[in-house]
Write a protein that holds these residues in place. Structure first.
Motif, PDB file in Angstrom:
ATOM      1  N   ARG A  28       0.828  -1.195   0.000  1.00 56.36           N
ATOM      2  CA  ARG A  28       0.000   0.000   0.000  1.00 56.36           C
ATOM      3  C   ARG A  28       0.870   1.255   0.000  1.00 56.36           C
ATOM      4  O   ARG A  28       2.049   1.198   0.380  1.00 56.36           O
ATOM      5  N   TYR A  41      -5.838  -8.568   0.319  1.00 54.01           N
ATOM      6  CA  TYR A  41      -6.895  -8.399  -0.684  1.00 54.01           C
ATOM      7  C   TYR A  41      -8.285  -8.574  -0.064  1.00 54.01           C
ATOM      8  O   TYR A  41      -9.241  -7.907  -0.480  1.00 54.01           O
ATOM      9  N   ASP A  44      -8.993  -5.249   1.458  1.00 56.52           N
ATOM     10  CA  ASP A  44      -9.389  -4.255   0.460  1.00 56.52           C
ATOM     11  C   ASP A  44     -10.845  -4.438   0.056  1.00 56.52           C
ATOM     12  O   ASP A  44     -11.601  -3.461  -0.048  1.00 56.52           O
ATOM     13  N   ARG A  47     -13.064  -3.020   2.721  1.00 58.31           N
ATOM     14  CA  ARG A  47     -13.057  -1.553   2.752  1.00 58.31           C
ATOM     15  C   ARG A  47     -13.924  -0.978   1.637  1.00 58.31           C
ATOM     16  O   ARG A  47     -14.624   0.020   1.831  1.00 58.31           O
ATOM     17  N   ALA A 102     -12.161  -7.716  -5.241  1.00 59.51           N
ATOM     18  CA  ALA A 102     -11.891  -6.338  -4.829  1.00 59.51           C
ATOM     19  C   ALA A 102     -11.876  -5.407  -6.035  1.00 59.51           C
ATOM     20  O   ALA A 102     -12.473  -4.323  -6.014  1.00 59.51           O
ATOM     21  N   LEU A 152      -5.651   1.213  -0.614  1.00 57.52           N
ATOM     22  CA  LEU A 152      -5.744  -0.126  -1.172  1.00 57.52           C
ATOM     23  C   LEU A 152      -4.401  -0.593  -1.724  1.00 57.52           C
ATOM     24  O   LEU A 152      -3.503   0.214  -1.981  1.00 57.52           O
ATOM     25  N   CYS A 153      -4.300  -1.887  -1.953  1.00 57.65           N
ATOM     26  CA  CYS A 153      -3.077  -2.471  -2.500  1.00 57.65           C
ATOM     27  C   CYS A 153      -2.870  -2.027  -3.951  1.00 57.65           C
ATOM     28  O   CYS A 153      -3.826  -1.743  -4.683  1.00 57.65           O
ATOM     29  N   VAL A 156      -4.854  -3.865  -6.691  1.00 52.39           N
ATOM     30  CA  VAL A 156      -6.260  -3.487  -6.812  1.00 52.39           C
ATOM     31  C   VAL A 156      -6.381  -2.185  -7.611  1.00 52.39           C
ATOM     32  O   VAL A 156      -7.205  -2.069  -8.521  1.00 52.39           O
TER      33      VAL A 156
END
Length: 332
Positions: A28, A41, A44, A47, A102, A152-153, A156
């Motif tokens: 992130r 994940y 994410d 969220r 996600a 987020l990652c 994603v």
């Protein structure tokens, strides 16, 4: 070993060599302590589901503006159908289902009110243009949680920005979502168009139905099957299925998406968006505080664009009526 670590171990043992393993995420923008229960994940996905922009999708247009009837798609139901298709493909190919989900759930968070008509209006008004996939990334990186974003990652975010056109995603999971988005909207828009009386199933060219089938379920199943049969090393379809897929897309863009009945109300969208844009540029303090911060940091046009693009159809219409439609006199 935590629950998350056990899940990561299961991923290593069961997923394809081409899968994006949670433990190998590029991370992130702001590093965080790992969750003991969920992979990055999974976190994410959660969220995204709990954010405000996701909830607003329920009152945003897919194709038909504010349709009367309970069964027409909205941007939210479209998103859920994309997620279902994408997860089915990811599971069959032993790719990372959590990453796939996600990306699918977040791909349209930046979409405007009034569907693509609203997107075209903001693209005309906003300096530098407006593209909903870029706005979706902006929503999750800058606008949610009072400007903090969802953090987020990277995988994603990459899947979101590439879900429509241009370069393909870096992960196979992201590539799946791009196909799933098209498969979902083409087929559910056919169903909505038939319900609206502007299309008949028999209008779909025979060269398409011969390959994909003559019902929504058969077409979706055929396209999913083609993706799975092609394999996980490269996301795609065999030539015959790809040709039918592209022909179906061309058919929709030459019929339903330009149908004068379906698009009758869209001619009014420009007037609504133009009026709101002009009003908030002249009266920025009438926007919520979060967008004043955006204005101070990035300028008035960026703030107004962010505010209007986040509105639901109903909220945009209500704001327009409150600001520009004379109200009945009520005795004090």
């Amino acid at each position: 070993m935590t629950v998350r670590e056990r899940t990561e171990e299961i991923e290593r043992q069961t997923l394809s060599p081409f899968a994006a393993l949670s433990e190998n995420s590029r991370g992130r923008a702001v590093p965080e302590e790992p969750c003991p229960l969920r992979t990055c994940y999974q976190r994410d996905r959660d969220r995204i589901i709990h954010c405000k922009a996701f909830r607003r999708l329920k009152q945003k247009t897919q194709v038909f503006l504010s349709p009367e009837g309970d069964h027409y798609r909205t941007r939210l139901t479209h998103t859920l159908e994309v997620s279902q298709i994408a997860r089915t493909v990811a599971r069959a190919l032993r790719l990372n289902e959590d990453l796939t989900e996600a990306v699918a759930l977040a791909h349209d968070l930046g979409h405007t009110p009034f569907g693509h008509a609203g997107e075209r209006a903001l693209n005309r008004l906003c300096p530098g243009g407006f593209r909903h996939y870029e706005q979706s990334v902006r929503v999750v990186t800058k606008l949610e949680k009072g400007g903090a974003g969802l953090n987020l990652c990277q995988e994603v975010l990459n899947g979101i920005i590439t879900h429509t056109r241009g370069a393909w995603a870096e992960t196979r999971e992201g590539c799946i979502v791009r196909y799933a988005d098209h498969i979902a909207y083409m087929n559910h828009d056919i169903e909505d168009a038939v319900s609206a009386g502007i299309l008949r199933n028999e209008d779909i060219p025979k060269e398409i139905t011969h390959v994909l089938g003559d019902t929504k379920s058969r077409r979706i199943t055929a396209l999913i099957t083609a993706l799975v049969a092609h394999g996980a090393s490269e996301i795609g379809m065999n030539p015959e299925s790809m040709a039918a897929y592209e022909a179906l897309r061309d058919f929709m863009y030459s019929t339903v998406y330009v149908d004068p009945v379906a698009k009758r109300e869209e001619q009014k969208v420009d007037g609504v968006i133009d009026a709101l844009y002009g009003y908030y540029k002249e009266n920025p303090t009438h926007m919520p505080q979060d967008f004043l911060y955006v204005m101070w940091q990035e300028g008035i046009d960026r703030a107004v664009t962010d505010y209007i693009s986040g509105m639901s159809d109903e909220y945009a219409i209500r704001m327009y009526e409150d600001l520009f439609v004379p109200q009945k006199w009520r005795t004090p």
